[in-house]
Write an enzyme that holds these catalytic residues in place. Structure first.
Site, mmCIF file in Angstrom:
data_model
loop_
_atom_site.group_PDB
_atom_site.id
_atom_site.type_symbol
_atom_site.label_atom_id
_atom_site.label_comp_id
_atom_site.label_asym_id
_atom_site.label_seq_id
_atom_site.Cartn_x
_atom_site.Cartn_y
_atom_site.Cartn_z
ATOM 1 N N ARG A 127 -0.364 4.006 13.509
ATOM 2 C CA ARG A 127 0.325 3.016 14.330
ATOM 3 C C ARG A 127 -0.258 3.013 15.722
ATOM 4 O O ARG A 127 -0.929 3.973 16.130
ATOM 5 C CB ARG A 127 1.828 3.254 14.356
ATOM 6 N N ARG B 98 0.827 -1.199 0.000
ATOM 7 C CA ARG B 98 0.000 0.000 0.000
ATOM 8 C C ARG B 98 0.859 1.247 0.000
ATOM 9 O O ARG B 98 2.013 1.217 0.379
ATOM 10 C CB ARG B 98 -0.901 0.014 1.241
ATOM 11 N N LYS C 102 3.249 -8.183 11.900
ATOM 12 C CA LYS C 102 2.586 -8.289 10.598
ATOM 13 C C LYS C 102 2.833 -9.661 9.980
ATOM 14 O O LYS C 102 3.967 -10.080 9.779
ATOM 15 C CB LYS C 102 3.102 -7.181 9.679
HETATM 16 C C1 BTN Z 1 0.514 -4.012 2.302
HETATM 17 O O1 BTN Z 1 0.483 -4.496 3.444
HETATM 18 O O2 BTN Z 1 1.090 -2.940 2.076
HETATM 19 C C2 BTN Z 1 -0.166 -4.740 1.172
HETATM 20 C C3 BTN Z 1 0.688 -5.855 0.644
HETATM 21 C C4 BTN Z 1 0.044 -6.629 -0.489
HETATM 22 C C5 BTN Z 1 0.993 -7.638 -1.083
HETATM 23 C C6 BTN Z 1 0.324 -8.532 -2.074
HETATM 24 S S1 BTN Z 1 1.345 -9.897 -2.548
HETATM 25 C C7 BTN Z 1 0.223 -10.302 -3.812
HETATM 26 C C8 BTN Z 1 -0.242 -9.011 -4.435
HETATM 27 N N1 BTN Z 1 0.687 -8.582 -5.455
HETATM 28 C C9 BTN Z 1 1.306 -7.442 -5.137
HETATM 29 O O3 BTN Z 1 2.143 -6.856 -5.854
HETATM 30 N N2 BTN Z 1 0.890 -7.020 -3.942
HETATM 31 C C10 BTN Z 1 -0.106 -7.894 -3.375
#
Ligand code: BTN
Length: 256
Positions: free
Chosen positions: A254, A48, A112
């Site tokens: 946070r 994100r 996480k």
């Molecule tokens: C976050 O916590 O910031 C979100 C992470 C999301 C990761 C997943 S892995 C599968 C899909 N492909 C990506 O490029 N991102 C999501």
């Protein structure tokens, strides 16, 4: 796995891809519904807020495409719905004590374990969602370097040999069951399910929005998925308890 799942999902399994989300976003809109991409590793995994998602082999990198007969503006809480689905799936494979840290972190004991990135495209009449899910199975050093407490499934009690395929199957199963039903209203689903998986309920949080920092007690979510906070300080100056809501796109958060 529910029998219906096999008919509803067309799963593509790749050794390597830039990002499973991007792989689905390249699919023509009319073919996206029910497609899923699972990769062993990603070379440009996305998190994100423009962050990278470290994606060494051994974890889950999964994206699911879904068409909604609803405008994208009504799907702001879809990431929360996906988070609930992931939590339910992880419970099915034996995980306990986990939840969603609003808006998109799957956590256990404040660490996480995974994250969700929803990307929407489309017009007012209908839209396509790509729901990207990353779950640490064996996090490894590369993931541990990201600068926040992380954990993985294999470190959890009873799960050192957790079956990654079983995790993926359970996640797909939950998503298909829930996505098929929530179109009529994400809010009703979340009203019933969110309290069980809300990792922030009653916790003191610090929310950064623009130049300001708000501190207060988290108190669940509003109908549109915004976080409710009883704010007691702004920029470290005490204020009398002020009910505020924060939307996920505009803040970073946070626990205090
Ligand atoms: C976050 O916590 O910031 C979100 C992470 C999301 C990761 C997943 S892995 C599968 C899909 N492909 C990506 O490029 N991102 C999501």
């Amino acid at each position: 796995m529910r029998p219906a799942l096999r008919q509803q999902i067309k799963l593509e399994i790749l050794d390597e891809v830039d990002s499973t989300n991007d792989a689905l976003l390249r699919v023509p809109s009319h073919q996206i519904h029910g497609r899923a991409v699972l990769a062993e590793r990603q070379t440009a995994g996305k998190g994100r807020r423009g962050r990278r998602w470290q994606s060494p082999p051994g974890n889950v990198y999964l994206s699911v495409g879904w068409h909604f007969n609803a405008p994208a503006s009504s799907l702001g809480a879809l990431g929360l719905v996906a988070g609930v689905c992931v939590c339910r799936a992880l419970e099915r494979v034996g995980l306990r004590g986990h939840g969603v840290k609003w808006p998109n972190d799957v956590q256990v004991d404040g660490r996480k374990l995974g994250g969700i990135l929803v990307e929407l495209r489309g017009a007012r009449a209908g839209c396509q969602a790509v729901i990207g899910i990353g779950i640490n199975v064996k996090a490894g050093e590369e993931v541990a370097r990201i600068g926040q407490p992380v954990t993985d499934l294999a470190s959890q009690p009873g799960l050192p040999n957790v079956d990654r395929n079983a995790v993926v199957a359970a996640v797909l199963d939950e998503l298909v069951a829930v996505l098929g039903e929530v179109e009529a209203g994400l809010a009703e689903f979340l009203e019933a399910e969110w309290p069980r998986w809300d990792a922030l309920e009653g916790r003191i949080v610090r929310v950064e929005r623009g130049p300001d920092v708000y501190e207060g007690r988290a108190g669940g979510i509003a109908a549109d998925g915004a976080l409710r906070v009883g704010v007691t300080a702004v920029n470290d100056v005490p204020v009398s308890d002020r009910a505020m809501t924060f939307h996920s796109g505009e803040v970073s958060l946070r626990r205090a």
